[in-house]
Design a protein around this motif. Structure first.
Motif, PDB file in Angstrom:
ATOM      1  N   ASN A 139       0.443  -1.386  -0.173  1.00  0.00           N
ATOM      2  CA  ASN A 139      -0.094  -0.358   0.199  1.00  0.00           C
ATOM      3  C   ASN A 139       0.916   0.925  -0.442  1.00  0.00           C
ATOM      4  OD1 ASN A 139      -2.521  -1.658   0.095  1.00  0.00           O
ATOM      5  ND2 ASN A 139      -2.490  -1.116   2.490  1.00  0.00           N
ATOM      6  N   VAL A 140       0.294   2.272  -0.138  1.00  0.00           N
ATOM      7  CA  VAL A 140       0.930   3.653  -0.335  1.00  0.00           C
ATOM      8  C   VAL A 140       0.235   4.570   0.049  1.00  0.00           C
ATOM      9  CG1 VAL A 140       1.992   5.808  -1.781  1.00  0.00           C
ATOM     10  CG2 VAL A 140       1.224   3.211  -3.103  1.00  0.00           C
ATOM     11  N   THR A 141       0.913   5.836   0.883  1.00  0.00           N
ATOM     12  CA  THR A 141       0.708   6.381   2.161  1.00  0.00           C
ATOM     13  C   THR A 141      -0.027   7.558   1.685  1.00  0.00           C
ATOM     14  OG1 THR A 141       2.361   7.370   2.934  1.00  0.00           O
ATOM     15  CG2 THR A 141       2.055   4.852   4.166  1.00  0.00           C
ATOM     16  N   LEU A 142      -0.995   7.774   2.451  1.00  0.00           N
ATOM     17  CA  LEU A 142      -1.182   9.359   1.613  1.00  0.00           C
ATOM     18  C   LEU A 142      -0.174  10.114   1.328  1.00  0.00           C
ATOM     19  CD1 LEU A 142      -5.134   9.939   3.533  1.00  0.00           C
ATOM     20  CD2 LEU A 142      -4.069   9.881   0.975  1.00  0.00           C
ATOM     21  N   ILE A 164      -3.390  21.167  -5.293  1.00  0.00           N
ATOM     22  CA  ILE A 164      -3.678  20.388  -4.782  1.00  0.00           C
ATOM     23  C   ILE A 164      -4.084  19.662  -4.142  1.00  0.00           C
ATOM     24  CG2 ILE A 164      -2.040  17.771  -5.152  1.00  0.00           C
ATOM     25  CD1 ILE A 164       0.643  19.807  -5.988  1.00  0.00           C
ATOM     26  N   ILE A 165      -4.224  20.159  -3.033  1.00  0.00           N
ATOM     27  CA  ILE A 165      -5.400  19.257  -1.386  1.00  0.00           C
ATOM     28  C   ILE A 165      -5.466  20.770  -0.614  1.00  0.00           C
ATOM     29  CG2 ILE A 165      -4.248  17.509  -1.084  1.00  0.00           C
ATOM     30  CD1 ILE A 165      -2.424  18.765   1.033  1.00  0.00           C
ATOM     31  N   SER A 166      -7.005  20.506  -0.087  1.00  0.00           N
ATOM     32  CA  SER A 166      -7.424  21.772   0.008  1.00  0.00           C
ATOM     33  C   SER A 166      -7.432  22.001   1.016  1.00  0.00           C
ATOM     34  CB  SER A 166      -9.214  21.962  -0.451  1.00  0.00           C
ATOM     35  OG  SER A 166      -9.324  20.786   0.089  1.00  0.00           O
ATOM     36  N   ALA A 167      -7.074  20.558   2.270  1.00  0.00           N
ATOM     37  CA  ALA A 167      -7.246  20.669   3.813  1.00  0.00           C
ATOM     38  C   ALA A 167      -6.024  19.735   4.718  1.00  0.00           C
ATOM     39  CB  ALA A 167      -8.289  20.397   3.798  1.00  0.00           C
ATOM     40  N   THR A 168      -6.052  20.007   5.272  1.00  0.00           N
ATOM     41  CA  THR A 168      -5.172  18.929   5.982  1.00  0.00           C
ATOM     42  C   THR A 168      -5.915  17.785   6.747  1.00  0.00           C
ATOM     43  OG1 THR A 168      -5.002  19.871   8.304  1.00  0.00           O
ATOM     44  CG2 THR A 168      -2.835  21.110   6.931  1.00  0.00           C
ATOM     45  N   TYR A 169      -4.707  16.594   6.311  1.00  0.00           N
ATOM     46  CA  TYR A 169      -5.425  15.560   6.824  1.00  0.00           C
ATOM     47  C   TYR A 169      -4.920  14.925   8.411  1.00  0.00           C
ATOM     48  CZ  TYR A 169      -6.177  14.554   1.943  1.00  0.00           C
ATOM     49  OH  TYR A 169      -6.182  14.408   0.810  1.00  0.00           O
ATOM     50  N   SER A 170      -5.738  14.731   8.980  1.00  0.00           N
ATOM     51  CA  SER A 170      -5.641  13.780  10.391  1.00  0.00           C
ATOM     52  C   SER A 170      -4.499  13.171  10.608  1.00  0.00           C
ATOM     53  CB  SER A 170      -6.635  13.635  10.953  1.00  0.00           C
ATOM     54  OG  SER A 170      -7.737  12.324  10.513  1.00  0.00           O
ATOM     55  N   ASP A 171      -4.017  12.020   9.301  1.00  0.00           N
ATOM     56  CA  ASP A 171      -3.355  10.980   9.581  1.00  0.00           C
ATOM     57  C   ASP A 171      -2.466  11.245   8.403  1.00  0.00           C
ATOM     58  OD1 ASP A 171      -1.704   8.589  10.492  1.00  0.00           O
ATOM     59  OD2 ASP A 171      -2.948   7.254  10.828  1.00  0.00           O
ATOM     60  N   TYR A 172      -1.151  11.571   7.897  1.00  0.00           N
ATOM     61  CA  TYR A 172      -0.829  11.168   7.063  1.00  0.00           C
ATOM     62  C   TYR A 172      -0.176   9.772   6.625  1.00  0.00           C
ATOM     63  CZ  TYR A 172      -1.350  15.900   6.097  1.00  0.00           C
ATOM     64  OH  TYR A 172      -1.657  17.388   5.965  1.00  0.00           O
ATOM     65  N   SER A 173       0.122   9.077   7.349  1.00  0.00           N
ATOM     66  CA  SER A 173       0.494   7.736   7.695  1.00  0.00           C
ATOM     67  C   SER A 173      -0.814   6.778   7.075  1.00  0.00           C
ATOM     68  CB  SER A 173       1.469   7.503   9.196  1.00  0.00           C
ATOM     69  OG  SER A 173       0.240   7.628   9.550  1.00  0.00           O
ATOM     70  N   ALA A 174      -1.679   7.194   6.851  1.00  0.00           N
ATOM     71  CA  ALA A 174      -3.069   6.453   6.853  1.00  0.00           C
ATOM     72  C   ALA A 174      -2.813   6.078   5.246  1.00  0.00           C
ATOM     73  CB  ALA A 174      -3.770   6.610   6.844  1.00  0.00           C
ATOM     74  N   ALA A 175      -3.340   4.663   5.160  1.00  0.00           N
ATOM     75  CA  ALA A 175      -3.261   3.637   3.803  1.00  0.00           C
ATOM     76  C   ALA A 175      -4.179   4.580   2.759  1.00  0.00           C
ATOM     77  CB  ALA A 175      -2.897   2.568   4.345  1.00  0.00           C
ATOM     78  N   VAL A 233       8.451  17.074   9.756  1.00  0.00           N
ATOM     79  CA  VAL A 233       9.121  15.722   8.925  1.00  0.00           C
ATOM     80  C   VAL A 233       8.827  16.147   8.205  1.00  0.00           C
ATOM     81  CG1 VAL A 233       6.281  14.276  11.314  1.00  0.00           C
ATOM     82  CG2 VAL A 233       5.750  15.846   9.306  1.00  0.00           C
ATOM     83  N   TRP A 234       9.578  14.646   7.399  1.00  0.00           N
ATOM     84  CA  TRP A 234       9.262  14.187   5.918  1.00  0.00           C
ATOM     85  C   TRP A 234       9.625  14.799   5.161  1.00  0.00           C
ATOM     86  CZ3 TRP A 234       8.035  11.724   2.242  1.00  0.00           C
ATOM     87  CH2 TRP A 234       6.867  11.189   2.489  1.00  0.00           C
ATOM     88  N   TYR A 235       7.756  14.529   5.299  1.00  0.00           N
ATOM     89  CA  TYR A 235       6.360  14.843   3.793  1.00  0.00           C
ATOM     90  C   TYR A 235       6.187  16.390   4.126  1.00  0.00           C
ATOM     91  CZ  TYR A 235       3.294  13.799   7.920  1.00  0.00           C
ATOM     92  OH  TYR A 235       2.852  13.353   9.263  1.00  0.00           O
ATOM     93  N   GLN A 236       6.346  16.972   5.237  1.00  0.00           N
ATOM     94  CA  GLN A 236       5.922  18.603   5.551  1.00  0.00           C
ATOM     95  C   GLN A 236       5.832  19.628   4.549  1.00  0.00           C
ATOM     96  OE1 GLN A 236       4.217  18.830   8.087  1.00  0.00           O
ATOM     97  NE2 GLN A 236       3.321  20.774   7.104  1.00  0.00           N
ATOM     98  N   PRO A 237       7.080  19.223   3.754  1.00  0.00           N
ATOM     99  CA  PRO A 237       7.243  20.210   2.661  1.00  0.00           C
ATOM    100  C   PRO A 237       5.871  20.579   1.262  1.00  0.00           C
ATOM    101  CG  PRO A 237       8.982  19.990   3.185  1.00  0.00           C
ATOM    102  CD  PRO A 237       8.774  19.240   4.324  1.00  0.00           C
TER     103      PRO A 237
END
Length: 633
Positions: free
Chosen positions: A80-83, A124-135, A110-114
């Protein structure tokens, strides 16, 4: 009944990590020509073969510098791939297209913040996600990648009418983005009908395909799906289209022999499949057989819902025929349906009937499709199919006291199951011992039945089972026969004084008696441990040998006392298990040895025992550690 909680099933949790490289580029105008080869792919990934459908996309994605393997030799296409990883890819694609480079500031947290910050700034996204590690679910991936390029770079090249996709209606979440990518030829669906499975998770092979099709328009293919495209099929056509996707299931006990048969069906070509929860619940392993006679192991469970009796399993293999998941909410009373499965072990059996009630809700809240299409034991986990050849349910069972009352789980209930590995099945059988006696074999686990009673008395433990728990006499006889053989293989010797119904075994650490009481229809396993005494205090029963644990610390004090520390959490025991299975029986052993209980202070968690020339102070904590202070008196 006291439920045993000593044995621990090994759960294999998968950490899904997709590695993406950041390659510097040069300033350029907004153009798809900015995606160019930056390195050469030399077929280094051993799990990506030239015959795989995703080979071209993995190769080109690697050469574009967009995707890497999980190692130098493995791409792990089924993971799987995470958000966070999806957003990172979309941000890099957008940056390369608009500026010719994918240089991002170094992460401070965290590595993905930039990449998240860039995606938010660029829309590209309109809002933040609560769990970026989720599939990442497929519908969310579509929403993100639909904004990774300007709209004119994702122009339609085919015709996909609104509501033409079998499992995506225009009122569904992210439907506009999904249809946009279908029309642009970025998405193609899982079958000839364009099925998308929007709630299921995206895989590395699929994300490589999407990112390459977004970057290179030459690899997009025009889709043509219309709302009038579906045609009702005859029973013969249903069999021809669907049979190969439904398989026979062998349910294996810990002893290694089959205890039941069932059914299942593939929903992805790389082995993701559906069956009933009650099929996996009692299994130590599962083996499936496809209609071409080939057998494959089931490697793990990726999601389940016990109340609604559904399970998502992974079969080890690729290239499987699949069933399209239909819309079970659209099932109507009176419509024709078909079942495919293995009733009574007869694989590839097709039956036909009507929907008696499209939504039968029971008192426990579970929901079923009631039907007249007949099923039998062994059909569990098979497919309920509509006249378009779509799976709309999972065959579950029926009312044995009535005619033509059968049930299937609505397939829409499976669409929200996460594709996250929950636990693995073993290729070989693993047997479990009773508490404190490693050489013993847990009869209940071996036979896949529960005990009706447990009595722990000092060195003696007695476990009782009901013979009625066995499916049939042959299975019972085989279980007893093979259990005896396993005991001997694990170091027990059968006594010559054994009778047909009273079997005596012994080894260095214990004696085991197997009683077969046909009058009361009970099986009893009685284990008496051999007493071992401490090397430090010869009259003190050895706690380590009695409990099959090891102290984490031993300290000799000035007054000759010796302190011992046990971390029972590290041995897999919680507080209740430690008290019931280790401490209480050990206190019984001390009593039998003449070391009696003097005082037990519940408030302070201290216990004092004396006798046979020793004093034993036991101090309990709430951190999973217990301390023993022993001295001569």
């Amino acid at each position: 009944m006291t439920k045993r909680i000593h044995k621990t099933t090994v759960y294999v949790l998968l950490l899904i990590v997709l590695v993406f490289s950041v390659f510097p580029g040069v300033s350029a105008r907004a153009d798809a020509q900015n995606f160019t080869a930056r390195r050469t792919y030399g077929d280094s990934f051993t799990d990506v073969k030239a015959s795989d459908w995703f080979y071209t996309y993995v190769r080109q994605g690697y050469e574009f510098g967009l995707v890497n393997g999980k190692s130098d030799t493995s791409f792990a296409p089924g993971d799987n791939v995470t958000l966070a990883e999806v957003i990172t890819l979309a941000a890099r694609v957008h940056s390369i297209y608009t500026s010719g480079n994918d240089e991002f500031p170094a992460a401070t947290d965290v590595w993905y913040q930039p990449y998240v910050d860039y995606a938010l700034n660029e829309g590209i996204i309109s809002a933040t996600y609560s769990d970026y590690s989720a599939a990442a679910a497929r519908n969310e991936v579509a929403a993100i990648f639909s904004k990774s390029l300007p709209a004119d770079a994702l122009a339609a090249i085919g015709t996909v009418e609104d509501n033409a996709l079998p499992d995506v209606k225009m009122t569904d979440r992210n439907a506009a983005a999904i249809y946009m990518l279908y029309r642009a030829g970025v998405l193609a669906g899982n079958d000839g009908d364009g099925t998308f499975a929007p709630q299921t998770n995206i895989r590395r092979s699929e994300i490589a395909t999407i990112v390459v099709r977004v970057a290179d328009a030459k690899l997009r293919s025009a889709n043509y799906f219309t709302t009038g495209g579906r045609k009702e099929l005859t029973a013969t056509q249903i069999a021809e289209k669907c049979s190969a996707a439904v398989f026979f299931v062998d349910v294996i006990a810990p002893s290694g022999h089959s205890i039941a048969t069932a059914s299942g069906f593939f929903i992805t070509s790389d082995g993701m499949a559906l069956t009933n929860y009650h099929v996996i619940d009692s299994a130590a392993a599962l083996k499936i057989t496809t209609t071409d006679g080939k057998t494959y192991p089931v490697t793990g469970v990726y999601g389940y819902d016990a109340l609604n009796d559904i399970a998502l399993i992974q079969v080890d293999g690729t290239g499987f025929k699949t069933l399209t998941l239909g819309d079970s909410d659209a099932v109507k009373q009176g419509e024709t349906v078909y079942t495919l499965g293995s009733p009574r072990g007869l694989d590839n059996t097709l039956s036909q009937g009507l929907v008696s009630n499209a939504k039968r809700v029971f008192e426990d809240g579970s929901t079923y499709i009631q039907m007249t299409a007949p099923i039998s034991p062994g059909s569990s986990g098979g497919a309920l199919i509509n006249t378009y050849g779509e799976a709309v349910g999972i065959s579950t069972g029926g009312d044995p006291t009535a005619n033509s009352i059968f049930f299937a789980v609505p397939v829409n209930l499976t669409k929200s199951l996460p594709r996250i590995a929950l636990y693995a099945f073993y290729d070989t059988m693993h047997l479990y011992s009773y508490p404190r006696v490693d050489e013993s074999i847990d009869f209940g686990y071996y036979a896949s039945i529960n005990e009706t009673d447990i009595i722990l008395e000092g060195l003696k433990s007695t476990y009782t089972y009901d013979m009625a728990a066995f499916a049939d006499g042959d299975f019972y006889a085989l279980t007893i026969l093979y259990y005896e053989k396993e005991l001997e293989e694990w170091g027990y010797t059968r006594s010559a004084t054994s009778t047909e119904n009273l079997l005596y075994y012994s080894c260095e650490t214990s004696k085991l008696t197997l009683t077969l009481d046909y009058t009361k229809r009970l099986i009893k396993v009685e284990i008496v441990q051999t007493p071992f005494f401490s090397a430090d205090f010869p009259t003190l029963p050895d706690f380590e040998k009695f409990t099959q644990t090891k102290f984490s610390d031993r300290t000799v004090f000035m007054d000759g006392a010796i302190g011992y520390t046990l971390d029972y959490y590290s041995w897999g025991y919680n507080d209740e298990m430690f008290a019931n299975y280790l401490l209480a029986p050990y206190l019984g052993v001390l009593e039998e040895s003449g070391i009696t209980l003097v005082n037990a202070d519940i408030a302070s968690g201290s216990i004092l025992c004396e006798g046979k020339g020793v004093s034993v102070v036991i101090l309990l904590t709430d951190t999973g550690e217990v301390y023993f202070d022993v001295k001569k008196i």
